[in-house]
Motif scaffolding. Structure first.
Motif, PDB file in Angstrom:
ATOM      1  N   VAL A 177      -1.339   9.479   4.194  1.00 60.64           N
ATOM      2  CA  VAL A 177       0.207   9.971   4.186  1.00 60.64           C
ATOM      3  C   VAL A 177       0.135  11.204   5.390  1.00 60.64           C
ATOM      4  CG1 VAL A 177       1.929  11.258   3.133  1.00 60.64           C
ATOM      5  CG2 VAL A 177       0.810   9.178   1.970  1.00 60.64           C
ATOM      6  N   ILE A 178      -1.145  12.039   5.184  1.00 63.68           N
ATOM      7  CA  ILE A 178      -1.024  12.949   6.140  1.00 63.68           C
ATOM      8  C   ILE A 178      -1.217  12.631   7.559  1.00 63.68           C
ATOM      9  CG2 ILE A 178      -2.603  15.101   6.936  1.00 63.68           C
ATOM     10  CD1 ILE A 178      -3.430  15.359   3.845  1.00 63.68           C
ATOM     11  N   ASN A 179      -2.042  11.672   7.940  1.00 63.24           N
ATOM     12  CA  ASN A 179      -2.289  11.208   9.176  1.00 63.24           C
ATOM     13  C   ASN A 179      -1.036  10.648   9.821  1.00 63.24           C
ATOM     14  OD1 ASN A 179      -5.016  11.997   9.039  1.00 63.24           O
ATOM     15  ND2 ASN A 179      -5.709   9.634   8.497  1.00 63.24           N
ATOM     16  N   GLU A 180      -0.400   9.613   8.683  1.00 62.29           N
ATOM     17  CA  GLU A 180       1.013   9.193   9.304  1.00 62.29           C
ATOM     18  C   GLU A 180       2.075  10.167   9.667  1.00 62.29           C
ATOM     19  OE1 GLU A 180       4.102   5.894   7.462  1.00 62.29           O
ATOM     20  OE2 GLU A 180       1.970   5.869   6.859  1.00 62.29           O
ATOM     21  N   ALA A 181       2.102  11.249   8.908  1.00 59.10           N
ATOM     22  CA  ALA A 181       2.883  12.221   9.200  1.00 59.10           C
ATOM     23  C   ALA A 181       2.624  12.998  10.272  1.00 59.10           C
ATOM     24  CB  ALA A 181       3.208  13.088   7.777  1.00 59.10           C
ATOM     25  N   MET A 182       1.419  13.230  10.542  1.00 61.58           N
ATOM     26  CA  MET A 182       0.814  14.043  11.772  1.00 61.58           C
ATOM     27  C   MET A 182       1.369  13.302  12.960  1.00 61.58           C
ATOM     28  SD  MET A 182      -2.408  15.793  10.428  1.00 61.58           S
ATOM     29  CE  MET A 182      -2.805  16.985  11.665  1.00 61.58           C
ATOM     30  N   GLN A 183       0.985  12.070  12.868  1.00 61.87           N
ATOM     31  CA  GLN A 183       1.282  11.089  13.956  1.00 61.87           C
ATOM     32  C   GLN A 183       2.814  11.175  14.313  1.00 61.87           C
ATOM     33  OE1 GLN A 183       0.079   7.095  13.428  1.00 61.87           O
ATOM     34  NE2 GLN A 183      -2.181   7.731  13.614  1.00 61.87           N
ATOM     35  N   ASN A 184       3.445  10.814  13.279  1.00 61.96           N
ATOM     36  CA  ASN A 184       5.235  10.920  13.498  1.00 61.96           C
ATOM     37  C   ASN A 184       5.542  12.434  14.021  1.00 61.96           C
ATOM     38  OD1 ASN A 184       5.265   8.413  12.558  1.00 61.96           O
ATOM     39  ND2 ASN A 184       5.955   9.087  10.508  1.00 61.96           N
ATOM     40  N   SER A 185       4.998  13.380  13.695  1.00 60.76           N
ATOM     41  CA  SER A 185       5.585  15.006  14.062  1.00 60.76           C
ATOM     42  C   SER A 185       5.059  15.035  15.485  1.00 60.76           C
ATOM     43  CB  SER A 185       4.916  15.817  13.033  1.00 60.76           C
ATOM     44  OG  SER A 185       3.668  16.096  13.260  1.00 60.76           O
ATOM     45  N   SER A 186       4.086  14.430  15.733  1.00 62.34           N
ATOM     46  CA  SER A 186       3.575  14.785  17.413  1.00 62.34           C
ATOM     47  C   SER A 186       4.311  13.818  18.091  1.00 62.34           C
ATOM     48  CB  SER A 186       2.015  14.403  17.199  1.00 62.34           C
ATOM     49  OG  SER A 186       1.524  13.146  17.126  1.00 62.34           O
TER      50      SER A 186
ATOM     51  N   VAL B 173       2.872  18.597   5.590  1.00 57.41           N
ATOM     52  CA  VAL B 173       2.371  18.577   6.898  1.00 57.41           C
ATOM     53  C   VAL B 173       3.292  19.164   7.966  1.00 57.41           C
ATOM     54  CG1 VAL B 173       1.930  16.742   8.506  1.00 57.41           C
ATOM     55  CG2 VAL B 173       1.099  16.418   6.333  1.00 57.41           C
ATOM     56  N   ASN B 174       4.578  19.041   7.814  1.00 56.22           N
ATOM     57  CA  ASN B 174       5.579  19.728   8.582  1.00 56.22           C
ATOM     58  C   ASN B 174       5.658  21.215   8.638  1.00 56.22           C
ATOM     59  OD1 ASN B 174       6.469  17.134   9.372  1.00 56.22           O
ATOM     60  ND2 ASN B 174       8.118  17.202   8.306  1.00 56.22           N
TER      61      ASN B 174
ATOM     62  N   ILE C 184       2.362  22.650  21.804  1.00 51.07           N
ATOM     63  CA  ILE C 184       1.534  23.957  21.578  1.00 51.07           C
ATOM     64  C   ILE C 184       0.220  23.596  20.522  1.00 51.07           C
ATOM     65  CG2 ILE C 184       1.631  26.150  20.470  1.00 51.07           C
ATOM     66  CD1 ILE C 184       5.019  25.942  21.215  1.00 51.07           C
ATOM     67  N   PHE C 185      -0.697  24.049  20.864  1.00 51.58           N
ATOM     68  CA  PHE C 185      -1.938  23.516  19.962  1.00 51.58           C
ATOM     69  C   PHE C 185      -1.842  24.548  18.707  1.00 51.58           C
ATOM     70  CE2 PHE C 185      -6.482  24.479  18.766  1.00 51.58           C
ATOM     71  CZ  PHE C 185      -6.703  23.465  18.013  1.00 51.58           C
TER      72      PHE C 185
ATOM     73  N   SER D 272       3.584  26.032  12.135  1.00 45.95           N
ATOM     74  CA  SER D 272       4.061  25.596  13.721  1.00 45.95           C
ATOM     75  C   SER D 272       5.288  26.543  14.005  1.00 45.95           C
ATOM     76  CB  SER D 272       4.032  24.333  13.723  1.00 45.95           C
ATOM     77  OG  SER D 272       5.169  23.662  12.657  1.00 45.95           O
ATOM     78  N   SER D 273       6.238  26.598  13.111  1.00 41.21           N
ATOM     79  CA  SER D 273       7.571  27.451  13.359  1.00 41.21           C
ATOM     80  C   SER D 273       7.217  28.732  13.866  1.00 41.21           C
ATOM     81  CB  SER D 273       8.428  27.370  12.183  1.00 41.21           C
ATOM     82  OG  SER D 273       7.682  28.031  11.425  1.00 41.21           O
ATOM     83  N   TYR D 274       6.065  29.142  13.728  1.00 39.14           N
ATOM     84  CA  TYR D 274       5.790  30.471  14.119  1.00 39.14           C
ATOM     85  C   TYR D 274       5.557  30.685  15.586  1.00 39.14           C
ATOM     86  CZ  TYR D 274       2.915  34.775  14.548  1.00 39.14           C
ATOM     87  OH  TYR D 274       2.276  35.867  14.998  1.00 39.14           O
ATOM     88  N   PHE D 275       5.468  29.598  16.261  1.00 37.78           N
ATOM     89  CA  PHE D 275       5.089  29.460  17.547  1.00 37.78           C
ATOM     90  C   PHE D 275       6.443  29.129  18.457  1.00 37.78           C
ATOM     91  CE2 PHE D 275       0.806  28.813  16.003  1.00 37.78           C
ATOM     92  CZ  PHE D 275       0.176  29.489  16.743  1.00 37.78           C
TER      93      PHE D 275
END
Lengths: 87, 154
Positions: free
Chosen positions: A48-57, A18-19, A68-69, A79-82
């Motif tokens: 797990v995906i939803n939780e990880a996305m919440q944590n990372s945001s 997810v990261n 950055i969207f 995301s590191s590309y941006f």
């Protein structure tokens, strides 16, 4: 813990994915083959995906960087590309 | 003897949970063994065998009630990656199992199937015992620290 026992995929691996830009169970299936065999893990994998996305945001917002969207349906874009070089 | 369909459904649900739990416990026991934690292996292996015996009782009861025990259905196994996580996952599963058995007991009571009710109540008593053991292990890990705890499980 192991989310997908058939392919031996752990929750840590999913968080890592997810990261790196993975945003759906379908993408996990393409990457790891998760849910290909018995399919019992897809429900938990989604959680797990939803939780990880919440944590990372939450982490991104607190770090003070501008948001950055990243389109969620493009698996090849990480995301590191941006992120701009710091120096 | 023709059994009540609601009771048969409830018994099959408990059977599915039993089959799931016995598999999870069995794999966890042998993972503990593989890492050299023989105390944990013994205890968890024994719990797995108890689950098998419970499943056996439920299977026989379903057959006696002219139902078909569903041994094909299996729930999601929650397998941990290290001993303390495995014990926590076992504890969670056992807690859920107990809740489901209590629900099934209520169904048997409602349908006046007192023999099935007694069988489940006996199973419940053993479940609570093992849950107590699991609770104790989890709190020991918190108080002693995981390294000290595991040193006693060799």
């Amino acid at each position: 813990m192991y989310v997908c026992l058939c392919k031996g995929i752990t929750d840590k691996q999913i968080v890592q994915a997810v990261n790196n830009g993975t945003a759906s169970v379908r993408e996990l299936r393409q990457q790891f083959g998760l849910g290909d065999q018995c399919g019992k893990c897809t429900f938990m994998a989604r959680g797990v995906i939803n939780e990880a996305m919440q944590n990372s945001s939450a982490r991104q917002n607190s770090s003070g960087k501008p948001e950055i969207f990243v389109p969620s349906n493009t698996p090849s874009v990480s995301s590191s590309y941006f992120t701009l070089p710091t120096n | 003897m023709r059994g009540n369909s609601t009771v048969l459904l409830a018994l099959n649900k408990v059977l599915t949970r039993k089959l799931t739990t016995l598999n999870q416990f069995f794999l966890h026991a042998r993972m503990h063994k593989n890492w050299g934690f023989s105390q944990l292996n013994n205890k968890v292996y024994q719990a797995s065998i108890e689950e098998m015996k419970h499943a056996d009782k439920i299977i026989e009861r379903i057959l006696l009630l002219d139902g078909l025990p569903n041994l094909q259905e299996l729930g999601k196994l929650n397998i941990g990656e290290e001993p303390s996580e495995m014990l926590k996952l076992d504890d969670k599963l056992q807690t859920d199992d107990i809740r489901h058995i209590r629900d099934a007991i209520a169904v048997c009571e409602g349908e006046q199937d007192f023999v099935s009710r007694k069988m489940l109540a006996d199973i419940l008593a053993q479940q609570e015992e093992h849950q107590d053991w699991l609770d104790t292990q989890c709190s020991l890990i918190d108080t002693l620290g995981v390294e000290n705890y595991l040193q006693q499980q060799l």
